[in-house]
Design a protein around this motif. Structure first.
Motif, PDB file in Angstrom:
ATOM      1  N   LEU A   1       1.021  -1.185   0.077  1.00 36.81           N
ATOM      2  CA  LEU A   1      -0.053  -0.118  -0.472  1.00 36.81           C
ATOM      3  C   LEU A   1       0.952   1.012  -0.318  1.00 36.81           C
ATOM      4  O   LEU A   1       2.156   0.577   0.319  1.00 36.81           O
ATOM      5  CB  LEU A   1      -0.540   0.177   1.319  1.00 36.81           C
ATOM      6  N   VAL A   2      -0.074   2.337  -0.936  1.00 38.78           N
ATOM      7  CA  VAL A   2       0.999   3.585  -0.210  1.00 38.78           C
ATOM      8  C   VAL A   2       0.363   4.439   0.514  1.00 38.78           C
ATOM      9  O   VAL A   2      -1.064   3.874   0.799  1.00 38.78           O
ATOM     10  CB  VAL A   2       1.259   4.306  -1.977  1.00 38.78           C
ATOM     11  N   ASP A   3       0.327   5.387   0.876  1.00 33.85           N
ATOM     12  CA  ASP A   3       0.433   6.868   1.710  1.00 33.85           C
ATOM     13  C   ASP A   3      -1.757   6.760   1.541  1.00 33.85           C
ATOM     14  O   ASP A   3      -1.339   7.482   0.261  1.00 33.85           O
ATOM     15  CB  ASP A   3       0.906   7.454   1.877  1.00 33.85           C
TER      16      ASP A   3
ATOM     17  N   GLU B   1       1.407  -1.151  12.747  1.00 31.93           N
ATOM     18  CA  GLU B   1       0.853  -0.803  14.139  1.00 31.93           C
ATOM     19  C   GLU B   1      -0.877  -1.337  13.989  1.00 31.93           C
ATOM     20  O   GLU B   1      -1.035  -1.193  13.248  1.00 31.93           O
ATOM     21  CB  GLU B   1       1.020   0.887  14.678  1.00 31.93           C
ATOM     22  N   TRP B   2      -0.612  -2.299  15.121  1.00 24.81           N
ATOM     23  CA  TRP B   2      -2.383  -2.879  15.589  1.00 24.81           C
ATOM     24  C   TRP B   2      -3.304  -1.838  15.839  1.00 24.81           C
ATOM     25  O   TRP B   2      -2.805  -1.043  17.495  1.00 24.81           O
ATOM     26  CB  TRP B   2      -2.364  -3.767  15.892  1.00 24.81           C
ATOM     27  N   VAL B   3      -4.886  -1.690  15.371  1.00 29.30           N
ATOM     28  CA  VAL B   3      -5.277  -0.823  16.972  1.00 29.30           C
ATOM     29  C   VAL B   3      -5.686  -2.140  18.186  1.00 29.30           C
ATOM     30  O   VAL B   3      -5.906  -2.898  17.913  1.00 29.30           O
ATOM     31  CB  VAL B   3      -6.409  -0.896  16.093  1.00 29.30           C
ATOM     32  N   TYR B   4      -5.935  -1.553  18.937  1.00 28.02           N
ATOM     33  CA  TYR B   4      -5.874  -2.527  20.698  1.00 28.02           C
ATOM     34  C   TYR B   4      -4.388  -2.750  20.500  1.00 28.02           C
ATOM     35  O   TYR B   4      -4.022  -3.571  21.673  1.00 28.02           O
ATOM     36  CB  TYR B   4      -7.092  -3.286  20.267  1.00 28.02           C
ATOM     37  N   GLY B   5      -3.068  -2.574  19.718  1.00 28.91           N
ATOM     38  CA  GLY B   5      -2.062  -2.941  20.196  1.00 28.91           C
ATOM     39  C   GLY B   5      -1.344  -3.928  19.159  1.00 28.91           C
ATOM     40  O   GLY B   5      -0.338  -4.453  19.311  1.00 28.91           O
ATOM     41  N   SER B   6      -1.924  -5.317  19.142  1.00 26.08           N
ATOM     42  CA  SER B   6      -1.708  -6.676  18.982  1.00 26.08           C
ATOM     43  C   SER B   6      -2.423  -7.053  17.911  1.00 26.08           C
ATOM     44  O   SER B   6      -3.503  -6.665  17.955  1.00 26.08           O
ATOM     45  CB  SER B   6      -1.612  -7.883  19.997  1.00 26.08           C
ATOM     46  N   ALA B   7      -2.029  -7.746  16.618  1.00 22.11           N
ATOM     47  CA  ALA B   7      -2.219  -8.596  15.822  1.00 22.11           C
ATOM     48  C   ALA B   7      -3.927  -9.621  16.641  1.00 22.11           C
ATOM     49  O   ALA B   7      -3.673 -10.281  17.449  1.00 22.11           O
ATOM     50  CB  ALA B   7      -1.996  -9.547  15.620  1.00 22.11           C
ATOM     51  N   PRO B   8      -4.280  -9.584  16.181  1.00 17.54           N
ATOM     52  CA  PRO B   8      -6.289 -10.253  16.049  1.00 17.54           C
ATOM     53  C   PRO B   8      -6.203 -11.974  15.968  1.00 17.54           C
ATOM     54  O   PRO B   8      -4.936 -12.331  16.131  1.00 17.54           O
ATOM     55  CB  PRO B   8      -7.137 -10.211  15.059  1.00 17.54           C
ATOM     56  N   SER B   9      -6.457 -12.322  16.762  1.00 20.78           N
ATOM     57  CA  SER B   9      -6.236 -13.858  17.060  1.00 20.78           C
ATOM     58  C   SER B   9      -7.635 -14.325  15.938  1.00 20.78           C
ATOM     59  O   SER B   9      -8.905 -13.910  15.914  1.00 20.78           O
ATOM     60  CB  SER B   9      -6.570 -14.515  18.869  1.00 20.78           C
TER      61      SER B   9
ATOM     62  N   GLN C   1      -9.694  -4.848   8.232  1.00 19.57           N
ATOM     63  CA  GLN C   1      -9.267  -3.866   7.884  1.00 19.57           C
ATOM     64  C   GLN C   1      -6.978  -2.835   8.164  1.00 19.57           C
ATOM     65  O   GLN C   1      -6.939  -2.943   9.398  1.00 19.57           O
ATOM     66  CB  GLN C   1     -10.167  -2.522   7.678  1.00 19.57           C
ATOM     67  N   LEU C   2      -7.412  -2.960   6.574  1.00 20.37           N
ATOM     68  CA  LEU C   2      -5.298  -2.330   6.470  1.00 20.37           C
ATOM     69  C   LEU C   2      -5.768  -0.669   5.746  1.00 20.37           C
ATOM     70  O   LEU C   2      -6.074  -0.583   5.251  1.00 20.37           O
ATOM     71  CB  LEU C   2      -4.696  -3.177   6.139  1.00 20.37           C
ATOM     72  N   TRP C   3      -4.483   0.278   6.608  1.00 23.27           N
ATOM     73  CA  TRP C   3      -4.943   1.295   5.659  1.00 23.27           C
ATOM     74  C   TRP C   3      -2.598   2.064   6.223  1.00 23.27           C
ATOM     75  O   TRP C   3      -2.278   1.826   7.192  1.00 23.27           O
ATOM     76  CB  TRP C   3      -5.549   2.197   6.592  1.00 23.27           C
ATOM     77  N   LYS C   4      -2.584   2.825   4.864  1.00 19.89           N
ATOM     78  CA  LYS C   4      -1.804   3.483   5.327  1.00 19.89           C
ATOM     79  C   LYS C   4      -1.545   4.889   5.546  1.00 19.89           C
ATOM     80  O   LYS C   4      -2.174   6.032   4.946  1.00 19.89           O
ATOM     81  CB  LYS C   4      -0.836   2.512   3.955  1.00 19.89           C
ATOM     82  N   VAL C   5      -0.680   5.123   6.739  1.00 18.35           N
ATOM     83  CA  VAL C   5      -0.432   7.059   6.653  1.00 18.35           C
ATOM     84  C   VAL C   5       1.234   6.752   6.470  1.00 18.35           C
ATOM     85  O   VAL C   5       1.568   6.191   7.454  1.00 18.35           O
ATOM     86  CB  VAL C   5      -0.876   6.991   7.940  1.00 18.35           C
ATOM     87  N   GLY C   6       1.218   8.065   5.610  1.00 20.92           N
ATOM     88  CA  GLY C   6       2.686   8.440   5.634  1.00 20.92           C
ATOM     89  C   GLY C   6       3.003   6.433   5.594  1.00 20.92           C
ATOM     90  O   GLY C   6       3.008   6.560   4.470  1.00 20.92           O
ATOM     91  N   SER C   7       4.556   6.307   5.985  1.00 19.09           N
ATOM     92  CA  SER C   7       5.240   5.008   5.795  1.00 19.09           C
ATOM     93  C   SER C   7       4.681   4.102   6.736  1.00 19.09           C
ATOM     94  O   SER C   7       5.144   2.813   6.484  1.00 19.09           O
ATOM     95  CB  SER C   7       6.587   4.836   5.540  1.00 19.09           C
ATOM     96  N   THR C   8       3.689   4.529   7.567  1.00 17.52           N
ATOM     97  CA  THR C   8       3.152   3.949   8.602  1.00 17.52           C
ATOM     98  C   THR C   8       1.781   2.529   8.037  1.00 17.52           C
ATOM     99  O   THR C   8       1.065   3.632   7.791  1.00 17.52           O
ATOM    100  CB  THR C   8       2.859   4.393   9.764  1.00 17.52           C
ATOM    101  N   LEU C   9       1.848   1.544   8.363  1.00 19.70           N
ATOM    102  CA  LEU C   9       0.700   0.380   8.255  1.00 19.70           C
ATOM    103  C   LEU C   9      -0.005   0.548   9.099  1.00 19.70           C
ATOM    104  O   LEU C   9       0.767  -0.327  10.572  1.00 19.70           O
ATOM    105  CB  LEU C   9       1.323  -0.803   7.362  1.00 19.70           C
TER     106      LEU C   9
END
Length: 66
Positions: A7-9, A31-39, A49-57
């Motif tokens: 993905l790009v920004d 970076e995961w919302v709530y701090g970690s990858a889901p089970s 859902q995945l998204w890119k802001v700047g260079s951070t996924l």
């Protein structure tokens, strides 16, 4: 399954992962919302859902459906 980040920004994608026990996920550095990858839910359809802001996924587990 191993996911890679292409993905790009400003881009985003929704993933549908069927049966969390049959498909173990390896995620790219992110970076995961709530701090970690889901089970993933073992017997249901999983939505991520995945998204890119700047260079951070970023990622968020949306939930599961039966």
């Amino acid at each position: 399954v191993t996911f890679t980040d292409s993905l790009v920004d400003g881009e985003s994608i929704t993933l549908h992962i069927d049966d969390g026990t049959a498909y173990a996920a390896t995620w790219p550095t992110m970076e995961w919302v709530y701090g970690s990858a889901p089970s993933l839910h073992a017997t249901s359809d999983n939505w991520v859902q995945l998204w890119k802001v700047g260079s951070t996924l970023y990622g968020s587990f949306v939930g599961f459906s039966s």
